[in-house]
Design a protein around this motif. Structure first.
Motif, short mmCIF file in Angstrom:
data_model
loop_
_atom_site.label_atom_id
_atom_site.label_comp_id
_atom_site.label_asym_id
_atom_site.label_seq_id
_atom_site.Cartn_x
_atom_site.Cartn_y
_atom_site.Cartn_z
N UNK A 1 -1.61 23.22 1.96
CA UNK A 1 -0.55 24.08 1.44
C UNK A 1 0.14 23.48 0.22
N UNK A 2 -0.30 22.28 -0.19
CA UNK A 2 0.29 21.65 -1.36
C UNK A 2 1.46 20.75 -1.05
N UNK A 3 1.85 20.63 0.22
CA UNK A 3 2.95 19.75 0.60
C UNK A 3 2.52 18.30 0.46
N UNK B 1 0.85 -1.19 0.00
CA UNK B 1 0.00 0.00 0.00
C UNK B 1 0.88 1.24 0.00
N UNK B 2 0.67 2.11 -0.98
CA UNK B 2 1.37 3.39 -1.07
C UNK B 2 0.37 4.51 -0.83
N UNK B 3 0.76 5.49 -0.07
CA UNK B 3 -0.14 6.60 0.27
C UNK B 3 0.56 7.93 0.02
N UNK B 4 -0.09 8.78 -0.77
CA UNK B 4 0.35 10.17 -0.95
C UNK B 4 -0.68 11.06 -0.27
N UNK B 5 -0.22 11.93 0.62
CA UNK B 5 -1.10 12.87 1.31
C UNK B 5 -0.72 14.29 0.90
N UNK B 6 -1.67 15.01 0.30
CA UNK B 6 -1.44 16.40 -0.10
C UNK B 6 -2.23 17.29 0.86
N UNK B 7 -1.54 18.16 1.58
CA UNK B 7 -2.23 19.02 2.55
C UNK B 7 -2.71 20.30 1.87
N UNK C 1 -6.15 16.08 -0.11
CA UNK C 1 -6.35 14.99 -1.06
C UNK C 1 -5.45 13.83 -0.68
N UNK C 2 -6.01 12.63 -0.74
CA UNK C 2 -5.26 11.43 -0.39
C UNK C 2 -5.34 10.45 -1.55
N UNK C 3 -4.18 9.97 -2.01
CA UNK C 3 -4.11 8.92 -3.02
C UNK C 3 -3.59 7.65 -2.34
N UNK C 4 -4.32 6.54 -2.53
CA UNK C 4 -3.96 5.27 -1.88
C UNK C 4 -3.82 4.21 -2.95
N UNK C 5 -2.63 3.67 -3.12
CA UNK C 5 -2.39 2.61 -4.10
C UNK C 5 -2.32 1.26 -3.42
#
Length: 542
Positions: free
Chosen positions: A113-115, A105-111, A147-151
């Protein structure tokens, strides 16, 4: 007119735009909230996508999900989930994944502020790499996620059971899970030790089979719940890839236990042969996983589970209908377990939307109840055998008393005859009563001595046999039928079938057929084999 048309177009556009808006999870309370209905998904067949490629995808590329736990089936591609989250509390939020088949499982979290923050976890990743050292996959989302992307990817059925929780809600969730896991393990250990004690006392193979079955049930659950990775093999994540083999072993043992407990060989021989063939087929399934034929292995394992449920339920109902009383608790236990499987399946499909503790733990709860009810079934079996032995003992004592009265009467008549002979009188006496012939029958309660005249017929049950008596009772003997045959055939008994030995004095009538059927004094019917038909008819004078 033009204004009216523009007004209608505006309404339509606003309606269309409203329908196309992505739902946003607004987290305001300190509780665990399911992310299912807020998810969108995209299938990455290349499995090479990163955050740059994901952000370049058009909104239409992601499909809307409506289920509590979306099921993506068995696939070799990676599935990317997208969710929008707004935190209205002052604390941090966490993403909780409660599924065991997600290998990576890979997770990208964008807050806001764009971080961008990146996390990688899964059941094929090292246990020490987890953010929290527990049996769920947990990833921090921060204080202000947007925004959260979960692979997710894996070799088995992909289920995305995702939740968002505050730190307090996460701690409450984990505490509840830890407590339940302790109760589950303690319960199964108690069931195992109880039946192991009975096995040591009785030395009966059935109880050993059940003890091994309880071990495999426990192992399957701790594997599915991630407890095994947490406690037993944290340094060997590759072991988590073996999903199907433990389930197949458990299926193999539950079929073997059913065949022994339900006495299928004697009561339902046709179903017994079907179960034997099916048992052989199930034994071959682990080869698919050994040779890494993963999708087919997983699909056939699930299919074998459905077939096993159908076969065992049919067998239990048939055996119970044929009069095996001990099957009632087995049937109840199997029904409860199937009910738990139905509940968890409906929950995974989104038909049951409740996230109650009892719902998402339905499978281990069903396993616990099944183990307890099967133990009750085994205990009830002992009770039935004891009752049968007591009934047989009472019948034996009754016959002994009757025989004693006959001997006393014979002695009185003989004394009268002696006195009359002294007076030169003659009295014609009947033959003296014969000593009461009895059969020594080893049972769970010791050795019973059964009068031969009270035995109607005997039925083979593998290494055991059932003895049917004249008082409408039966006794389970802990010896095979062949051990009794030499003594009984010398006392007006006959082996008319490989499974039946009858008392010739208890035969009422013969019904013609291929081999024929005997109707006994208790109105029971005994099949006659074709090889024994001629000998039997000669003895009966037919």
């Amino acid at each position: 007119m033009r204004c009216y048309i523009l007004f209608l177009l505006g309404c339509l556009l606003s309606t269309f735009s409203g329908k196309s808006q992505v739902p946003v999870l607004h987290y305001r309370e300190t509780k665990t909230i399911s992310l299912g209905s807020y998810l969108q998904f995209y299938e990455d067949k290349s499995q090479l996508f990163g955050i740059e490629q994901l952000q370049k995808l058009p909104p239409k590329a992601f499909q809307k999900n409506t289920k509590t736990a979306p099921n993506f089936g068995v696939r070799s591609s990676k599935v990317w989930l997208k969710a929008s989250v707004e935190n209205h509390t002052s604390g941090s939020l966490y993403l909780l994944c409660d599924e065991e088949n997600i290998f990576r499982m890979e997770v990208y979290v964008i807050d806001q502020k764009g971080a961008i923050s990146y996390y990688k976890t899964g059941f094929l990743e090292k246990y020490n790499s987890r953010f929290f050292h527990n049996n769920q996959l947990t990833v921090p989302l921060g204080t202000h996620p947007q925004t959260v992307y979960i692979g997710i990817s894996g070799d088995a059925t992909l289920l995305a059971s995702m939740y968002v929780a505050s730190e307090r809600a996460l701690a409450s969730w984990q505490h509840r899970n830890d407590t339940f896991e302790g109760v589950f393990l303690g319960w199964m250990l108690l069931v195992f030790l109880y039946n192991l004690f009975i096995f040591v006392q009785l030395r009966e193979r059935l109880y050993f089979t059940y003890c091994v079955y309880v071990i495999t049930c426990t192992f399957v659950v701790i594997r599915l719940e991630g407890i095994g990775f947490d406690l037993l093999w944290p340094d060997y994540p590759s072991f988590n890839r073996w999903i199907d083999t433990p389930s197949v072993i458990n299926t193999w043992l539950v079929i073997l236990f059913a065949m022994q407990f339900l006495q299928t060989k004697a009561i339902v021989p046709r179903l017994h042969r079907i179960l034997q063939v099916y048992l052989g087929l199930v034994t071959c399934l682990p080869l698919l996983e050994i040779f890494n034929i993963r999708p087919l292995s997983n699909n056939l394992t699930m299919l074998s589970f459905l077939v096993s449920c159908t076969l065992l339920m049919t067998t239990a109902i048939t055996v119970f209908w044929k009069g095996l009383q001990q099957a009632r608790f087995y049937l109840l236990g199997w029904t409860v377990f199937l009910g738990s499987v139905v509940v968890i399946t409906l929950w995974k499909m989104g038909i049951i939307t409740s996230t109650h503790f009892l719902v998402y733990n339905a499978f281990p709860i069903g396993t616990m109840l099944e183990a307890a009810l099967f133990s009750f079934a085994l205990a009830d079996r002992i009770r039935i055998f004891r009752q049968e032995a007591d009934d047989a003992r009472s019948l034996s004592l009754k016959r002994l008393e009757e025989n004693e009265k006959l001997l006393t009467e014979y002695q009185r008549v003989q004394e009268q005859n002696r006195q009359l002979q002294e007076k030169n009188a003659r009295v014609v006496l009947e033959d003296a009563p014969q000593p009461l012939k009895r059969l020594s029958v080893p049972s769970m309660n010791g050795v019973l001595l059964l009068p031969l005249s009270d035995i109607i017929h005997m039925q083979a049950m593998g290494s055991y046999c059932n003895i049917f008596l004249t008082n409408q009772k039966k006794v389970m003997a802990s010896k095979p039928l062949a051990d009794f045959e030499p003594f009984l055939v010398e006392n007006e008994f006959m082996r008319v079938h490989k499974s039946h030995l009858i008392n010739l004095r208890q035969v009422v009538r013969y019904v013609k057929g291929d081999g024929g059927t005997l109707v006994m004094t208790d109105e029971s019917e005994v099949s006659v084999s074709r090889t024994k038909k001629g000998e039997l008819l000669a003895i009966l004078g037919i």
